[in-house]
Design a protein around this motif. Structure first.
Motif, mmCIF file in Angstrom:
data_model
loop_
_atom_site.group_PDB
_atom_site.id
_atom_site.type_symbol
_atom_site.label_atom_id
_atom_site.label_comp_id
_atom_site.label_asym_id
_atom_site.label_seq_id
_atom_site.Cartn_x
_atom_site.Cartn_y
_atom_site.Cartn_z
ATOM 1 N N LYS A 96 0.872 -1.111 0.035
ATOM 2 C CA LYS A 96 -0.066 0.160 0.025
ATOM 3 C C LYS A 96 0.929 1.333 0.016
ATOM 4 N N ASP A 97 2.140 1.277 -0.190
ATOM 5 C CA ASP A 97 2.892 2.275 -0.304
ATOM 6 C C ASP A 97 2.518 3.160 -1.279
ATOM 7 N N MET A 98 2.451 4.514 -1.214
ATOM 8 C CA MET A 98 2.072 5.484 -2.062
ATOM 9 C C MET A 98 3.373 5.997 -2.930
ATOM 10 N N LEU A 99 3.101 6.174 -4.402
ATOM 11 C CA LEU A 99 4.433 6.552 -5.054
ATOM 12 C C LEU A 99 3.482 7.776 -5.866
ATOM 13 N N ASP A 100 4.560 8.908 -5.546
ATOM 14 C CA ASP A 100 4.292 10.267 -6.238
ATOM 15 C C ASP A 100 4.706 10.209 -7.642
ATOM 16 N N PRO A 101 4.316 10.107 -8.895
ATOM 17 C CA PRO A 101 5.211 9.911 -10.069
ATOM 18 C C PRO A 101 5.639 11.332 -10.334
ATOM 19 N N ILE A 102 5.152 12.455 -9.839
ATOM 20 C CA ILE A 102 5.532 13.659 -10.346
ATOM 21 C C ILE A 102 6.966 13.940 -9.681
ATOM 22 N N ALA A 103 6.765 13.846 -8.254
ATOM 23 C CA ALA A 103 8.223 13.983 -7.536
ATOM 24 C C ALA A 103 9.139 12.857 -7.312
ATOM 25 N N GLN A 104 8.592 11.709 -8.129
ATOM 26 C CA GLN A 104 9.423 10.239 -8.045
ATOM 27 C C GLN A 104 9.792 9.996 -6.607
ATOM 28 N N VAL A 105 8.918 10.131 -5.768
ATOM 29 C CA VAL A 105 9.088 9.799 -4.046
ATOM 30 C C VAL A 105 8.152 8.836 -3.825
ATOM 31 N N ARG A 106 8.685 7.690 -3.043
ATOM 32 C CA ARG A 106 7.713 6.708 -2.617
ATOM 33 C C ARG A 106 8.018 6.627 -1.086
ATOM 34 N N ASN A 107 6.622 6.678 -0.422
ATOM 35 C CA ASN A 107 6.734 6.474 0.967
ATOM 36 C C ASN A 107 7.103 5.014 1.238
ATOM 37 N N LEU A 108 8.212 4.756 1.413
ATOM 38 C CA LEU A 108 8.512 3.139 1.849
ATOM 39 C C LEU A 108 8.288 2.886 3.070
ATOM 40 N N THR A 109 7.417 1.580 3.338
ATOM 41 C CA THR A 109 7.228 1.217 4.709
ATOM 42 C C THR A 109 8.443 0.227 5.073
ATOM 43 N N VAL A 110 9.220 0.507 6.077
ATOM 44 C CA VAL A 110 10.271 -0.488 6.495
ATOM 45 C C VAL A 110 9.846 -0.967 7.725
ATOM 46 N N LEU A 111 9.793 -2.270 7.862
ATOM 47 C CA LEU A 111 9.612 -3.219 9.104
ATOM 48 C C LEU A 111 10.692 -4.137 9.593
ATOM 49 N N LEU A 112 11.304 -3.692 10.796
ATOM 50 C CA LEU A 112 12.427 -4.659 11.194
ATOM 51 C C LEU A 112 11.614 -5.325 12.573
ATOM 52 N N GLU A 113 11.575 -6.737 12.690
ATOM 53 C CA GLU A 113 11.016 -7.472 13.710
ATOM 54 C C GLU A 113 11.883 -8.694 14.236
ATOM 55 N N LEU A 114 12.414 -8.599 15.377
ATOM 56 C CA LEU A 114 13.147 -9.707 15.756
ATOM 57 C C LEU A 114 11.923 -10.532 16.571
ATOM 58 N N VAL A 115 12.185 -11.781 16.248
ATOM 59 C CA VAL A 115 11.026 -12.761 16.574
ATOM 60 C C VAL A 115 11.839 -14.083 17.183
ATOM 61 N N ALA A 116 11.190 -14.654 17.877
ATOM 62 C CA ALA A 116 11.835 -16.002 18.501
ATOM 63 C C ALA A 116 10.690 -17.074 18.320
ATOM 64 N N GLU A 117 11.069 -18.272 17.485
ATOM 65 C CA GLU A 117 10.147 -19.400 17.286
ATOM 66 C C GLU A 117 10.436 -20.580 18.030
#
Length: 383
Positions: free
Chosen positions: A295-316
């Motif tokens: 669902k990240d939004m991309l502005d094609p005029i500014a060529q800017v993408r709102n990038l979602t970054v997720l870092l999750e430390l998990v234990a299984e």
């Protein structure tokens, strides 16, 4: 009867054309899904990653920080305590698949065997520290790392002090001094490292350098042409005559084949000390990384993408099959997409010329290679 035959032939040709278009669309979508960092899914299963992760763990560079100071550095969109840049150990882990020695070998050759290097938006400064300690880069005798994150600076200096100085002393390279900690060098010290907190658009450095590096797509944080030109002019002023600037960015084909925003995800295996109270017997820990969301939004005029970054430390837990989240950080980071033509024009406007472009940090991969090229690596030279 003749008309029926013609119609049948026409229908057959039309059907095959539809199939061809569908297959082509599927292939483009597959490349799009892989993206510029999605290829690490393949890397993650390779022996190179396992060797690299084991080597990094042996160096003591992968500790999980329980509590970190609040980030008060003015770092634009990344100035809160939950920023991915305020958790350098997790950030470092996320890019643990990179082979720093191979990349430094490329950088050193492409920049003409520099003796003094400048790493901008350096983060953990792995490339600088590798250049100072690896036997394959003996020409480098000084490295300055620049970033705006106090957390990254503290983490990198800790790496230099506790991991890379030991690495240097065990190789044929002489030990290096950390100028942040020492006011003068000894006769046995021939190389130096320093880490400074500065905005790469407005450098205030008194030293000069043979080559500057902006890697891991860090130039994408410069969202406007004004930002880029300020950065390039600032670098130009601290480079020696004919000095080089090497930039690593996503490959433009990702931009031009982007139907939906790219989502990249990979898992990094991790070992944590047994003294960690949050880890139970039978737990297998890993870092889940997501670089981009559907669902990240991309502005094609500014060529800017709102990038979602997720870092999750998990234990299984291997016994109960239960997965527990130990630490999770999510952030939306505005990033700009660049084309090769833009880099060339921006370089010309700030006193540089583009002398080479590659499809990876590998001299054997052309930027025009439709199969192997997944990055845009630009080598600029000061005119």
């Amino acid at each position: 009867q003749k008309n029926k035959i013609v119609m049948l032939v026409y229908s057959f040709i039309s059907f095959n054309a539809i199939i061809i278009v569908a297959v082509k669309t599927l292939l483009l979508s597959s490349w799009h899904i892989i993206g510029h960092l999605g290829v690490v899914n393949a890397f993650a299963a390779s022996s190179d990653l396992r060797r690299g992760m084991a080597r990094r763990r042996n160096k003591g560079g992968f500790g999980v920080e329980k509590k970190e100071k609040e980030d008060t550095t003015n770092n634009n969109n990344n100035n809160n305590k939950d920023s991915i840049y305020s958790k350098p150990s997790l950030y470092d882990l996320a890019f643990g698949y990179r082979n720093y020695e191979e990349e430094v070998a490329f950088l050193v050759e492409a920049s003409g065997l520099p003796s003094r290097i400048l790493e901008l938006a350096a983060g953990p400064a792995r490339h600088s520290l590798t250049g100072l300690t690896w036997d394959g880069s003996p020409s480098i005798i000084h490295a300055t790392a620049v970033d705006i994150s106090e957390h990254m600076k503290e983490y990198a200096i800790d790496l230099a002090k506790n991991s890379y100085t030991a690495s240097s002393s065990s190789s044929s390279r002489p030990p290096f001094a950390i100028l942040n900690l020492e006011t003068k060098t000894t006769p046995t010290v021939q190389s130096t490292f320093q880490y400074v907190l500065q905005d790469m658009r407005h450098l205030q450095l008194t030293d000069t350098f043979d080559s500057a590096w902006i890697l891991l797509g860090s130039m994408q944080h410069l969202l406007t042409n004004t930002d880029v030109l300020q950065c390039f002019h600032s670098i130009y002023n601290v480079l020696t005559p004919n000095g080089t600037l090497i930039i690593e960015l996503p490959h433009p084909q990702e931009t031009f084949t982007m139907i939906e925003c790219t989502k990249n995800a990979w898992k990094v295996p991790l070992e944590i000390s047994e003294s960690d109270n949050s880890i139970e017997e039978g737990d297998v820990t890993s870092l889940n990384v997501q670089w981009g969301g559907e669902k990240d939004m991309l502005d094609p005029i500014a060529q800017v993408r709102n990038l979602t970054v997720l870092l999750e430390l998990v234990a299984e837990n291997t016994n109960t099959k239960k997965t527990t989240s130990i630490q999770k950080i999510s952030q939306v980071v505005p990033t700009r997409l660049f084309t090769a033509q833009e880099i060339d024009a921006l370089a010309r406007g700030s006193g540089f010329e583009v002398v080479a472009m590659y499809g990876a940090l590998d001299k054997d991969i052309s930027i025009h290679d439709p199969e192997l090229a997944y990055r845009m690596v630009c080598v600029l030279r000061k005119k």
